[in-house]
Design a protein around this motif. Sequence first.
Motif: not given
Length: 850
Positions: A152-160, A173-184
Amino acid sequence: MSDIISDLTDTLREFLEIEQISACILQRGSKNVFEYFTDPDQEKYLRSQISADELRNAASSFADYDVADVSDIQIGENGKIRGLAIRNPDGKVRFVIFLFTDGTDDTQFDRITKVLSESLTTYCNLKEELSQRTDDIRKNRDDISRLERSRRMFKSLSKLTEDINFKVSFDRAADDIIKQSMLCVDPDVSLIVKEDSGVAQIIKQSGSAGTASLGSLNGMPVSDIPFMDGKTYTISSDSIISNEFKQFFVKCGISAGIFVSIGSTEDGLYLCFLKTDSEKTWQSDEISFVRQAGEILRTKVEFAGLSNAVAEADDFIRTVFDNSSSAVAVFDASTKEDLYMNEAAKKLFEDSLNDELFRRQFLIPGPSEDQDKMTGEFAASGTGDIYQVNMTRASQRGGLKVLVFAISDITKQKQYQKKLTESADIDDLTGLYNRHRFHADFETCINDAKRGQGMGSLILLDLDDFNELNDGLGHVLADKFLKKTAWSIQQIVRKEAQCYRVGGDEFAILIPSSDIEEMKKLMQKIQSRFEKPFSLDGNDYYCTAGMGAVNFPQDGDEEDGLLSKADFALHEAKAKGKNKSDIFADVEIKMPPDRLNVEKALREAVADDCREFLVYYQPVVDITNGESRCCGAEALVRWDSHKLGFMPPSKFIPMAEYLGLIIPIGEHVLIEACRTCHHWNEFGHPEYKVNVNLSVLQLLQNDVVHTIANALKVSGIEPDNLVLEVTEGMAINDMDKIKRVLEDIHELGVRFALDDFGTGYSSLSHMKQLPLDELKIDKCFIDDIDSDSYSDAFVRSVSQLADAVDLNVVVEGVEREKQQDVLKNMDVDMIQGFLYDKPLPKDQFEKRWL
C-alpha cells in the motif's frame, strides 16, 4: 494439559464404565485433574488402600525421556493399580493415568492399558499439532498484513510521484500527500506548518485528535518550536529527547512525531505526522514512507516557481544572449549553416576570427553524432588573442538538431595562469606560505643539514583556545584575527626565519641556520608578543599560543620523525598552561622510550573497558552537486593515557595490533562511532554516515560478523549508515577467507570502503573480487594533483573506472582549495582533509558540523 482432559472427560468416563475400571489422572506437578470410580464402595476401598501422597510419589517416578511407561502396584490379594505415563513425541511426560482393577484378568487389563495409551497419545499429539498449525496461520496472517502495508505504501508513493507535476498546485500536492500518509502511517494528526514573520502558522491539517492542544502551535514563536530548524526529526514515544522537545510535546499534547523539513530554510515549511491519543513507536517502513513523501513535496516546492519561467524561456534566453558580452553562435548540425549569432559573436567574426579556419577546426567534419560536448581553443590570426570554444549539441523545438557554440576571450586568463601557478604555495587567507610549501622547504633544510651546512630549527605554534575565540567573534572577525596574528609572527621572524600556516590555527616557523640559543630567543620574542592584546576593529583581544621545537640534525634527520618530536614538545608545552613553550631536547627524558612501559599502560587501558581511548571525527564532504556539504565523518581513535599523556596513533596502534589488543579497542571504537552516528541520524541528519577502520586482525576473528551485528543492534544505527574501511594490506592473507567474511558482513547491510587505494596489492582486482561500495584514494596522489599530470591522470582514471562499476570515490588528504577545485571537475563523490577540518572530539565536531 487439563484442557485436553476436559475435552475427553465424557468419552473417558463412558469407556471406563463399559470396562468397569476405576481411574484417576495426575498432571505434571502431581495435580489431580480427573477421577472415576465404578461405585462408592470401590472408591472407599481404594482410598483406604493407597493414599493421595503415595499416588503422587508413584506419578513422580515416571521421568522425562525414560523408556518405562507402565508401573504396577499390588493391593490386597487380587487388586492392582497400574500407572500409565502418556508422553510427548520428544519423551517428556504429559500426565499419568492410574487404572484400578479388582479381579480383571491380566490379558483384559493389558488390552485396556494399550487402548488407553494409544488413544490418549494420538489425541494429545493431534491436539498439539492443531495448536501449532493455528499459531502458524496467525503468524502468516501477520506477515501478509505487513506485506499488504508495504504494498500500500509503495502504491501510494508511486501514485504521488506520477500525479505531482508542474501543473499540479502546491495545495493539491499537499492534500494528496497528507491523504495518502494518513492511510499508510496512521497518525492522529497530519500538519503542514509554515514560518511567517518569526511565528508558526498551520496551513494544512488532517485529523482532529488533540486539536485543542495543537491549536497553541498557531502563532507560537519559531524559537520555541525545536523542530523548525531546517532538519528532519523522528521521535517515538520511547525516544530519549531534549528538554526543549519534552516541553513542546507536553504543551501541544504530542506523544510521538515525525517532522520533515520541505523546501529551503527560507521557505520554512515542515510536514508533521503526530500521535496525540496514544503512544507510538515508528516503524522503519513508516519512517521511510514519510521521508520519501517529504522529498516529493520538497520537489513540488522547488518546482513551484518554474512554470512561468518555462513559458518565457525562449524570449528570456534570447534577451540574455543578445546582451551577453560572450559570443554565442548556433549552427545547423547537418548543413553547418549559421542560424543565430548574438551581437558579440557577429563582431568577433568580423574583427578577429577567421570564419573559414573556425569552420575547418570545429564544424567540418564537426563532432561525431555521439559527442554531445566539445571544448577547444582557437587563436585569432594576427592579434594572437586566444579564445576558448565550448560546443554543446542541442535540439530546437520541432526537433532540429543544432550545435551551440559559446566563445570566450581567455587571453588574460592565459596570461594570469603562470601567476596563479606561482601562487599555489600561498595561503589564501594570511598570505603566508602554506603546508605544501612548508614540506618542500623543510625537506631542503634537512638535506642541507645532512650535508654539513649548519644546523636548523623547527617551531610548531598552535593558538590556545582559538575555537572559543572563533565562536565568539564569528568567522569573519576570526579570519581577520588570524591574518593579524600571522602578520605579527612574520614581522618577528622575517629576518631570521620563515613562517608558514600549516592548519586552521597552526603555524610552523622554519629557521634554516640557527643554534638552540637563537631559537630560544626567537621563541621568547613570540611569547612576549602574545602576552599583549591584538587590536581588531577598535577592540583589544587576547589570545596566547603554545610552541614546541626541535633542532636538526641533533634531534633527527627525517621529516616525519622531526615533526612528531616537535608535536610532542608542543603537547608538553600546552599541558603546562597557556603561552608556554618547550624544546624536544628538554622534554625527551619524559617520553616513554621503554616499550614495556607502553605495553603495560596499553594493557591496563584495555582492561579498564577502553575508557582512555577517545573517538575523534574528521568530516567527509560531498561535492557531487557543485557544493561542499558534510555527509558524515571518519571515526579515528586517540589514546589519552593517564600515565603517558596523549599518545599519537602511530605510537600505540602498531603495538596494539601486535599484542592483539586492537580487537577490543576496535570494538570499542565501532560501538561508540555507531551510537554517535545514530544520534546524528535521529536529530536532523539522517543522511550522515560514519566510517570505521577495520584491521586485518579483526577480520580474521571467527566472531567478526557477530561483532558487527551486535554493534548495529546495541547502537540502533541503520546498517547503510555504517561504512567499514579495510586496507589493501589484507591481500597478503587468505584472500578467499577474507572475501567470504566481507560478503557475510555485507549481507548485514553494511557498506565497505577500500582504504589507501593505489598503494597496496593488486588494487584493480579488488574492485572486482570484493563487495565494495567506496574507494578511498590515498593522500600521496593528491598532494600535487593541481600541478602533477600523473596524479591528475591517476585520480581521473580511477574515478571513471569506479563510476563504471557503481563505486563511490573518496579522496583523502585535501588541504588546499586548488586541490578541491581540480577534484570537482572529476567523477569524485567525496573528499576529506585539513581543508575542512582536522579530526575533532565528538562535542567539537557536533558544534561545527551539526
